[in-house]
Structure formats: structure tokens, C-alpha cells
Scaffold this motif. Structure first.
Motif, PDB file in Angstrom:
ATOM      1  N   GLY A 299     -27.011   8.628 -47.586  1.00  0.00           N
ATOM      2  CA  GLY A 299     -28.037   9.690 -48.209  1.00  0.00           C
ATOM      3  C   GLY A 299     -29.145   9.409 -47.508  1.00  0.00           C
ATOM      4  O   GLY A 299     -30.312   8.063 -47.272  1.00  0.00           O
ATOM      5  N   ILE A 300     -30.090  10.722 -47.003  1.00  0.00           N
ATOM      6  CA  ILE A 300     -31.618  10.124 -46.864  1.00  0.00           C
ATOM      7  C   ILE A 300     -31.880  10.654 -48.315  1.00  0.00           C
ATOM      8  O   ILE A 300     -31.893  11.224 -48.834  1.00  0.00           O
ATOM      9  N   ILE A 301     -33.220   9.534 -48.852  1.00  0.00           N
ATOM     10  CA  ILE A 301     -33.240   9.869 -50.115  1.00  0.00           C
ATOM     11  C   ILE A 301     -35.085  10.522 -49.797  1.00  0.00           C
ATOM     12  O   ILE A 301     -35.748  10.391 -51.434  1.00  0.00           O
ATOM     13  N   GLY A 302     -36.011   9.980 -49.025  1.00  0.00           N
ATOM     14  CA  GLY A 302     -37.250  10.599 -49.176  1.00  0.00           C
ATOM     15  C   GLY A 302     -37.513  10.213 -47.376  1.00  0.00           C
ATOM     16  O   GLY A 302     -37.678  10.624 -46.729  1.00  0.00           O
ATOM     17  N   GLN A 303     -39.043  10.406 -47.290  1.00  0.00           N
ATOM     18  CA  GLN A 303     -39.553  10.471 -46.168  1.00  0.00           C
ATOM     19  C   GLN A 303     -41.448   9.640 -46.339  1.00  0.00           C
ATOM     20  O   GLN A 303     -41.896   8.948 -47.525  1.00  0.00           O
ATOM     21  N   VAL A 304     -41.811   9.377 -45.099  1.00  0.00           N
ATOM     22  CA  VAL A 304     -43.211   8.331 -44.703  1.00  0.00           C
ATOM     23  C   VAL A 304     -43.894   9.621 -44.767  1.00  0.00           C
ATOM     24  O   VAL A 304     -43.476  10.337 -44.271  1.00  0.00           O
ATOM     25  N   THR A 305     -45.276   8.612 -45.412  1.00  0.00           N
ATOM     26  CA  THR A 305     -46.079   9.785 -45.528  1.00  0.00           C
ATOM     27  C   THR A 305     -47.533   9.517 -45.300  1.00  0.00           C
ATOM     28  O   THR A 305     -47.514   8.176 -45.821  1.00  0.00           O
ATOM     29  N   THR A 306     -48.403   9.648 -44.969  1.00  0.00           N
ATOM     30  CA  THR A 306     -50.211   9.599 -44.807  1.00  0.00           C
ATOM     31  C   THR A 306     -50.997   9.135 -45.890  1.00  0.00           C
ATOM     32  O   THR A 306     -51.713   8.662 -45.907  1.00  0.00           O
ATOM     33  N   GLU A 307     -49.848  10.154 -46.539  1.00  0.00           N
ATOM     34  CA  GLU A 307     -50.197  10.284 -48.669  1.00  0.00           C
ATOM     35  C   GLU A 307     -50.370   8.911 -49.185  1.00  0.00           C
ATOM     36  O   GLU A 307     -49.471   7.777 -48.685  1.00  0.00           O
ATOM     37  N   HIS A 308     -51.449   8.326 -49.755  1.00  0.00           N
ATOM     38  CA  HIS A 308     -51.174   7.500 -50.951  1.00  0.00           C
ATOM     39  C   HIS A 308     -50.071   5.778 -50.122  1.00  0.00           C
ATOM     40  O   HIS A 308     -49.323   5.263 -50.648  1.00  0.00           O
ATOM     41  N   PRO A 309     -51.361   6.075 -48.557  1.00  0.00           N
ATOM     42  CA  PRO A 309     -50.652   4.607 -48.085  1.00  0.00           C
ATOM     43  C   PRO A 309     -50.826   3.242 -49.212  1.00  0.00           C
ATOM     44  O   PRO A 309     -51.495   2.890 -50.396  1.00  0.00           O
ATOM     45  N   GLY A 310     -49.134   2.595 -49.024  1.00  0.00           N
ATOM     46  CA  GLY A 310     -49.318   1.669 -50.253  1.00  0.00           C
ATOM     47  C   GLY A 310     -48.392   1.440 -51.262  1.00  0.00           C
ATOM     48  O   GLY A 310     -48.471   0.583 -51.911  1.00  0.00           O
ATOM     49  N   ARG A 311     -48.306   2.469 -51.244  1.00  0.00           N
ATOM     50  CA  ARG A 311     -47.507   3.245 -52.436  1.00  0.00           C
ATOM     51  C   ARG A 311     -46.115   3.903 -52.530  1.00  0.00           C
ATOM     52  O   ARG A 311     -46.238   5.001 -51.439  1.00  0.00           O
ATOM     53  N   VAL A 312     -45.520   4.027 -53.646  1.00  0.00           N
ATOM     54  CA  VAL A 312     -44.282   4.430 -53.190  1.00  0.00           C
ATOM     55  C   VAL A 312     -43.848   5.678 -54.630  1.00  0.00           C
ATOM     56  O   VAL A 312     -44.634   4.945 -55.697  1.00  0.00           O
ATOM     57  N   VAL A 313     -43.935   6.441 -53.961  1.00  0.00           N
ATOM     58  CA  VAL A 313     -44.064   7.638 -55.111  1.00  0.00           C
ATOM     59  C   VAL A 313     -42.605   8.002 -55.809  1.00  0.00           C
ATOM     60  O   VAL A 313     -41.970   9.075 -54.560  1.00  0.00           O
ATOM     61  N   LEU A 314     -42.277   8.383 -56.701  1.00  0.00           N
ATOM     62  CA  LEU A 314     -40.579   8.885 -57.175  1.00  0.00           C
ATOM     63  C   LEU A 314     -40.973  10.232 -57.517  1.00  0.00           C
ATOM     64  O   LEU A 314     -41.391  10.690 -58.577  1.00  0.00           O
ATOM     65  N   ARG A 315     -40.739  11.190 -56.874  1.00  0.00           N
ATOM     66  CA  ARG A 315     -40.178  12.898 -57.449  1.00  0.00           C
ATOM     67  C   ARG A 315     -39.260  12.905 -58.475  1.00  0.00           C
ATOM     68  O   ARG A 315     -37.932  12.731 -58.240  1.00  0.00           O
ATOM     69  N   THR A 316     -39.205  13.038 -59.986  1.00  0.00           N
ATOM     70  CA  THR A 316     -37.852  12.788 -60.739  1.00  0.00           C
ATOM     71  C   THR A 316     -37.178  13.749 -60.256  1.00  0.00           C
ATOM     72  O   THR A 316     -37.719  14.460 -59.629  1.00  0.00           O
ATOM     73  N   ILE A 317     -36.034  13.987 -61.216  1.00  0.00           N
ATOM     74  CA  ILE A 317     -34.864  14.898 -61.436  1.00  0.00           C
ATOM     75  C   ILE A 317     -35.789  15.928 -61.723  1.00  0.00           C
ATOM     76  O   ILE A 317     -35.625  17.540 -61.632  1.00  0.00           O
ATOM     77  N   LEU A 318     -36.584  15.674 -63.548  1.00  0.00           N
ATOM     78  CA  LEU A 318     -37.423  16.884 -63.808  1.00  0.00           C
ATOM     79  C   LEU A 318     -38.599  17.725 -63.123  1.00  0.00           C
ATOM     80  O   LEU A 318     -38.882  18.596 -63.298  1.00  0.00           O
ATOM     81  N   GLY A 319     -38.937  17.159 -61.833  1.00  0.00           N
ATOM     82  CA  GLY A 319     -39.716  16.881 -60.978  1.00  0.00           C
ATOM     83  C   GLY A 319     -41.281  16.587 -60.993  1.00  0.00           C
ATOM     84  O   GLY A 319     -42.345  17.153 -60.486  1.00  0.00           O
ATOM     85  N   THR A 320     -41.153  15.847 -62.197  1.00  0.00           N
ATOM     86  CA  THR A 320     -42.787  15.043 -62.154  1.00  0.00           C
ATOM     87  C   THR A 320     -42.749  14.124 -61.390  1.00  0.00           C
ATOM     88  O   THR A 320     -41.875  13.824 -60.636  1.00  0.00           O
ATOM     89  N   HIS A 321     -44.056  13.181 -60.843  1.00  0.00           N
ATOM     90  CA  HIS A 321     -44.061  12.268 -60.724  1.00  0.00           C
ATOM     91  C   HIS A 321     -44.159  11.073 -60.578  1.00  0.00           C
ATOM     92  O   HIS A 321     -45.161  10.912 -61.503  1.00  0.00           O
ATOM     93  N   ARG A 322     -43.738  10.366 -60.909  1.00  0.00           N
ATOM     94  CA  ARG A 322     -44.036   8.689 -60.915  1.00  0.00           C
ATOM     95  C   ARG A 322     -44.448   6.971 -59.864  1.00  0.00           C
ATOM     96  O   ARG A 322     -43.456   6.842 -58.741  1.00  0.00           O
ATOM     97  N   ILE A 323     -45.286   6.632 -60.208  1.00  0.00           N
ATOM     98  CA  ILE A 323     -45.406   5.814 -59.052  1.00  0.00           C
ATOM     99  C   ILE A 323     -44.080   4.818 -59.313  1.00  0.00           C
ATOM    100  O   ILE A 323     -43.761   4.236 -60.734  1.00  0.00           O
ATOM    101  N   LEU A 324     -43.909   4.702 -58.290  1.00  0.00           N
ATOM    102  CA  LEU A 324     -42.573   3.168 -58.337  1.00  0.00           C
ATOM    103  C   LEU A 324     -42.920   1.996 -57.774  1.00  0.00           C
ATOM    104  O   LEU A 324     -43.459   1.066 -56.495  1.00  0.00           O
TER     105      LEU A 324
END
Lengths: 336, 336
Positions: A299-324
């Protein structure tokens, strides 16, 4: 058990018993290195890029549903080559065995290696055996190294993720780590868990045939999906956004992880890959992956972004965000 | 000892402590693999033959006069490549470390590896670290693999000894094995014993420059000179005659071997080679060997014969003959 059935210190002596062990088990099952009795293998070569890797395997227990230390040792090294776009041309296998270990178990491990080598279309071309006294090792440790060949046109690496790229995973995560942990705890679940240990070089070949410009390939082993994505984000100096709802996790893995208090995102996989590809190629690469037996749940699970370089951010099923974050400390010792 | 100074299970986790260990000790001393953070190394290549080898090192004690496990792990693999006429283009190093092992000792070992790599003119290009619980290993085990390149004109192998060929040894035998054994027994002798551990690729390059048609090169490690000669005799289906009076043995080795009841002919060497060359080339190859620091004590010790195929016969100093058998059983566990 008869002393002829267990590993003795003499099996590591380099003398006649060493030869017996090599002939009785290693050559018998893995084939005769050509020429015989040399410590190093000569591999005829074309003009391609040579790729070289190694890993030690210390997994406990040695045998588990879906695999064993031998299968892991072959698949892990084949996969490290595949993640650089290379096909294996030969593996080495070095065994450190505890005195008293059953030869039948060594044979079982070697047979499993042979099956995995056949799946990967390669062979063990050189090896070594050392034996240490009882109590100086834990059964058997295997170190494999691999030499592979990649096209000179292949440029795949953890530093090459580009903003806008798509992030793909080849299947459900956490199966290997949770399988080993439940075995170690003596737990059994309704849905049988099984390690995903498999050689990914065929899948990678199919993907590269479809899209030669794959930017990053990584197998999320120790530290799991989260740690591997963090390594890529740091190396490429980009951010990575992951959509939790799109990350495949088997129900049995989810159940086991809740009971054991483990997060599947941090658990080792041994037959999965993360691919980072140009957005325009994402759908065609995904189609090729799903057509392969080892990518059916891709599956396609995400994308690469210029934002928050060096960090991985998870958008949860509840719609909140947390740093992985990257794994800190040791979650699962001796998982591979 | 502070817990920040010892190896913890987390150092093998693949997470942040693993990265710290790799950066603090491995990359710092062995250099940054290029590109960083990949599990496999890509080696640019010419059209030559690729040679590939591996060995695990489990020596006890880890440190001894003249070397340590790290020096052995580099020299042993460089020498396995050299025995096929190849120069190393890169080594891998995989560490299995017992939880609680001092990081300072790991660093000492890695520094010793670096020195040996510099002597050999090569580098570690890929690696791995696993940590197992206390009691599941004995300090540290190191598995190195090596990739080397040989000229396509080089044909060296254990099957290629020809009747009439001369048998040469590059120096005195038994130093490594006797050094490790006396250390292990806590013995001290008047003449200090010292391991001969050294990378032989430079010596081999000089020999091949003088005589490209070298038939056999072998380093007599586990099992010693006697076992290695037996392997060659069997593989080439020839007899080998050795003249005891011409085999160099240091006085300290002779003394230690008498006290310990060990035969230097069966004791491991880690910086010596056996060369089998056409008789007409023996003197010129010997001259080149003696001109090299690692071949100063080289000598011609025997010849290949059509008689007693598969057997090695020693003509003793007393003029009697005895068969030098292959090592049976384990004389010296964990000598390398």
C-alpha cells in the motif's frame, strides 16, 4: 544423546572432524564450493556494480512459525543487497556453535537455508565454522555476508528521498517481531502468527523493471517501520508523513501487540520493504508490487514533505498527529 | 563500572543506542562508509575476478602478545583473499557482543583493526552489531568477510600442486598458537612469545610480481602446517615430502611446545603462508620472500612427489621418516 550427534569442540578444530562436519552437513546441503577446500570463493564477474553486506543472526528461539535462524540469515542478507537494487551472486555463512548443540538441529537450519537460497536464486559460496565451549554461546549464531551486482544505472539510497515522493510498504508490518516474542513468552493466539521472513530480491527486480528511478528501498528490520522511516528522514533531510489508516497490520499482530505491550511500528519485519518513489510512479509501482506474492498487501502509506525535516509524523485514525520517534532502548533483544 | 561504559542490550536494538555505538566507536575509527547509513556497500569495479571469503573469530583471551581478536579478524580475512592471489577491496565486520562487555575494550579492538587495515591497505566498508544477554556469549565474537580482486590470469588453488614443485614457507611456525596457549595457561617463558598475526597481501603481491605461475598458496591457520599440507596433498592427489631440518621454528616456540605437550606442526599460524611453486622458480620466489619484512625467515622445506599420493611424509632430523597426519580431534580450541 550420543556424542556423535552433538557438536564437539573438535568440530571447530580445522582438523578431520571439521572436515566431517563440513562434508556431512554443509556441502551435502549447500553444495560443493567450486573449487573445493578453499577459504575464499572466486566469482566471475561482469562490468556491473558490486554490492557487499553482512549481518549476524542471534535470534532466540532458533525455530519459530514461518522461519528459523537459517532462513533469517539468508533472507536478511539477500534483502540488504536487494535494498541497494542488487541481485545476489553469492553468500558466505559463518557459524559459531556451542559445544553440545545437536547436529540434527544444525542440519535442520542448513536445510532451511537451502530452501531460502533456492527462493532467492543464489547459493552459499564460502563459509566457516567455529565451536566454543558450553556456556560460551547460546546454541548457534550465524553471520552471513553477501555479494551482489547492481546495474550501474541504479541509484538507490537512504539520502535520496525527495519532497513530494510517495512512501509505499510491501505488506503488513510487525509479523516477525510479534511471532518471535509470543514464542519466547510461550503465548499462543487464536490466529496463528507467522514470521514474514522472505527474500525480497524478486520483488525488487519486478519493481525496478517497472520504475528504474526508485529513490529509496529499505527493509524495516530491527527498530521496525518507525525507526527505518526516521533513518530515511534524517539521511535525506526531509519530513515524512504517514497515514495510520493506510498502514497494513494483521489482526493477530494487533492482538498480540496489545497483550505484550509492544507497538508494531517498532517491531522487526524480515520480509517487507519500504519504497520511496516519485509520486508519478507510485500507482504503477504499487500495481507491480501487488502482482507479486510478497507484495499482495502492499500500500501507499504516506509522502515525503519539506515540513518538519528529519521527523516522521503519523496522522492517526482519530485524525490527531503524533511524532513517530526512533526506537530508544531495546524493545526486543535477539529478534534476528 | 558506569553503565554508560558497558555494552547494553540496547546497543544491539537497531535504535538510537545502536547508532551511538556505531558512531562513537565504529565510524570514528574505521571511517564513514560511503554513503552512510546503508546496510550494504557498493564497490566500484573493474573487469577483474572477484574473490569473497569469511571467517568468525572466537579467540580467547581476546588480547595477547602480538595481537588481539580485532587484528586476527582483519588479517585472517585479508590472508584468505591473498591465498587466492587477490588484493582486498573491502571488508565487512560483524560483532556479536555480550551484554556488559566494556566499551573501552570494543574500542581497543576496533583501533587494532584499524591499524591492521592500514597495514593491509584496505578498509571496513559494511558491518553489523548484535548484543546478547550476559552468559549468552563470551565477551565478543567478530565475523569478517572480505571481497578482493585478482587478475584473471591468476590461477592459484589447493588442487594445483604438481609433482616436482618446491614447497616454501614464509617463516617460523607455531608462534600464534603457542602464544595464545601460554597466555591462557598463565605461563611465562624467558624468550617472550608473540603472535605472528599479520596481513600477507603485500608479500603475496611481491611473490606474484616475481612469478605469476604460483600453483598453491595457503595460510596454515587452525590445524597448522601439517593439516594444511595434508589438505593440499589430498586436493592435488600428490605426495608431499618435508625436510624437518629446514622447517623454521623459533626456540621459544620449541620450548613452549615441549612444556605444553603441543606439536608446532599442528599449531595455528596467523601471519605465515605455504607456497608451492614450479621448481625452476623456487629460488627467485624465495629471494623475493626474504626481501619482504614478513618473509625474512622464509625457506624451502620440501617438494611435491608422485609417491604416497594424499600423504605428507616428514624426514626427521635423525633421518627417519614419519607420516604427518591431519589433525584429529581438537588440540587448541578458540585459537582464532
Amino acid at each position: 544423546m550420543n556424542t556423535s550427534e552433538i557438536v564437539l569442540l573438535a568440530h571447530g578444530s580445522g582438523g578431520s572432524q571439521s572436515h566431517e562436519l563440513v562434508e556431512r552437513i554443509f556441502i551435502r546441503h549447500l553444495g560443493q564450493p567450486s573449487p573445493a577446500l578453499e577459504d575464499a570463493a572466486v566469482i566471475p564477474l561482469t562490468e556491473r556494480q558490486v554490492v557487499f553486506t553482512t549481518d549476524s543472526y542471534v535470534v532466540q528461539p532458533l525455530f519459530f512459525p514461518g522461519g528459523d535462524i537459517g532462513r533469517l540469515a539468508v533472507c536478511g542478507t539477500v534483502n540488504d543487497l536487494a535494498m541497494r537494487g542488487a541481485q545476489p551472486i553469492g553468500l558466505s555463512a559463518a557459524f559459531i556453535i556451542e559445544e553440545g548443540f545437536a547436529l540434527a538441529e544444525i542440519e535442520r537450519i542448513v536445510l532451511s537455508m537451502r530452501a531460502a537460497l533456492q527462493e532467492a536464486g543464489t547459493s552459499v559460496v564460502t563459509g566457516d565454522t567455529k565451536v566454543v565451549e558450553r556456556g560460551s554461546a547460546d546454541g548457534v549464531f550465524i553471520t552471513t555476508a553477501g555479494v551482489g551486482i547492481a546495474s550501474p544505472k541504479t541509484h538507490i539510497g537512504a539520502t535520496l528521498a525527495q519532497p513530494g515522493d510517495a512512501v509505499l510498504v510491501s505488506g503488513a508490518i510487525g509479523d516477525h517481531g510479534l511471532t518471535v516474542m509470543t514464542q519466547r513468552q510461550g503465548l499462543r493466539f487464536e490466529s496463528p502468527l507467522q514470521s514474514d521472513s522472505a527474500p525480497l530480491n524478486g520483488l525488487v527486480a519486478a519493481m525496478l523493471a517497472e520504475e528504474p528511478d526508485i529513490h529509496v528501498l529499505r527493509d524495516p528490520t530491527r527498530g521496525g517501520l518507525a525507526t527505518t522511516l526516521n533513518e530515511i528522514a534524517a539521511a535525506s533531510k526531509v519530513g515524512i508523513d504517514i497515514e495510520e489508516a493506510t498502514v497494513p497490520v494483521h489482526a493477530a499482530v494487533q492482538a498480540a501487540s496489545e497483550i505484550l505491550g509492544l507497538d508494531p511500528y517498532y517491531v522487526a519485519n524480515e520480509g517487507k520493504l519500504i519504497a520511496i518513489v516519485p509520486k508519478v510512479a507510485a500507482d504503477s509501482v504499487l500495481r507491480v508490487m501487488r502482482a507479486h506474492p510478497l507484495g499482495a498487501e502492499a500500500g501507499i502509506i504516506g509522502q515525503v514533505t519539506t515540513e518538519h525535516p528529519g521527523r516522521v509524523v503519523l496522522r492517526t485514525i482519530l485524525g490527531t498527529h503524533r511524532i513517530l520517534d526512533m526506537l530508544v532502548g531495546e524493545q526486543l533483544p535477539r529478534i534476528c
